[in-house]
Write a protein that holds these residues in place. Sequence first.
Motif, PDB file in Angstrom:
ATOM      1  N   UNK A  15     -11.208   3.257  15.092  1.00  0.00           N
ATOM      2  CA  UNK A  15     -11.523   4.447  15.890  1.00  0.00           C
ATOM      3  C   UNK A  15     -13.002   4.796  15.748  1.00  0.00           C
ATOM      4  N   UNK A  16     -13.522   4.745  14.538  1.00  0.00           N
ATOM      5  CA  UNK A  16     -14.945   5.031  14.318  1.00  0.00           C
ATOM      6  C   UNK A  16     -15.818   4.034  15.076  1.00  0.00           C
ATOM      7  N   UNK A  17     -15.426   2.763  15.060  1.00  0.00           N
ATOM      8  CA  UNK A  17     -16.184   1.740  15.793  1.00  0.00           C
ATOM      9  C   UNK A  17     -16.158   2.015  17.293  1.00  0.00           C
ATOM     10  N   UNK A  18     -15.011   2.402  17.819  1.00  0.00           N
ATOM     11  CA  UNK A  18     -14.916   2.697  19.249  1.00  0.00           C
ATOM     12  C   UNK A  18     -15.748   3.928  19.623  1.00  0.00           C
ATOM     13  N   UNK A  19     -15.763   4.927  18.754  1.00  0.00           N
ATOM     14  CA  UNK A  19     -16.588   6.115  19.019  1.00  0.00           C
ATOM     15  C   UNK A  19     -18.075   5.765  18.990  1.00  0.00           C
ATOM     16  N   UNK A  20     -18.468   4.958  18.019  1.00  0.00           N
ATOM     17  CA  UNK A  20     -19.864   4.514  17.947  1.00  0.00           C
ATOM     18  C   UNK A  20     -20.222   3.685  19.184  1.00  0.00           C
ATOM     19  N   UNK A  21     -19.320   2.802  19.566  1.00  0.00           N
ATOM     20  CA  UNK A  21     -19.564   1.970  20.751  1.00  0.00           C
ATOM     21  C   UNK A  21     -19.706   2.833  22.000  1.00  0.00           C
ATOM     22  N   UNK A  22     -18.872   3.849  22.124  1.00  0.00           N
ATOM     23  CA  UNK A  22     -18.956   4.731  23.295  1.00  0.00           C
ATOM     24  C   UNK A  22     -20.288   5.476  23.312  1.00  0.00           C
ATOM     25  N   UNK A  23     -20.717   5.962  22.135  1.00  0.00           N
ATOM     26  CA  UNK A  23     -22.008   6.655  22.062  1.00  0.00           C
ATOM     27  C   UNK A  23     -23.142   5.699  22.440  1.00  0.00           C
TER      28      UNK A  23
END
Length: 163
Positions: A15-23
Amino acid sequence: MAFWLFLLFIIGLRIAELLLARRNEGWLLEQGAVEYGQARYPVIVGLHVLFLLSLVIEYLLRGTGTFNPYLLGLFFLLLTFKGWVIGSLGRFWNTKIYRVPRFPLVKKGPYRFIKHPNYIIVVAEIALIPLIFHLYYTAVIFTVLNAAVLFIRIREKNLALRL
């Protein structure tokens, strides 16, 4: 109990990786980035969701509560390598394939030595995570499926990087 805590940790990381990727995606698009391989991205997401489900199913069927502390330690060492990769790419790191034409390719950190270090990490994670808990079927099946997906993905990535 260790398995469930570890699984929650893995899900939290994803989830953290996906949030970072989205940012990072927002910034990349502001810079004029072009996305490649969009049609196959849902396959990658599906593979990772099925991987997590397979971990749970095999764990419930096998009923073992033991884990290999050496492989767990190796996994955490792998996470430090992943942090180096993400830190080296900075805002260019993403789970999708983007290319910003006016920016040069990143040539620092592990990218000085290896063309696609992030994919080496993904291969190692898919194999290592199930092996920590002796989930051999998941390790073998998803290592093979992941290899097939990455074969196509790396081709797409190399095409995007040449443009």
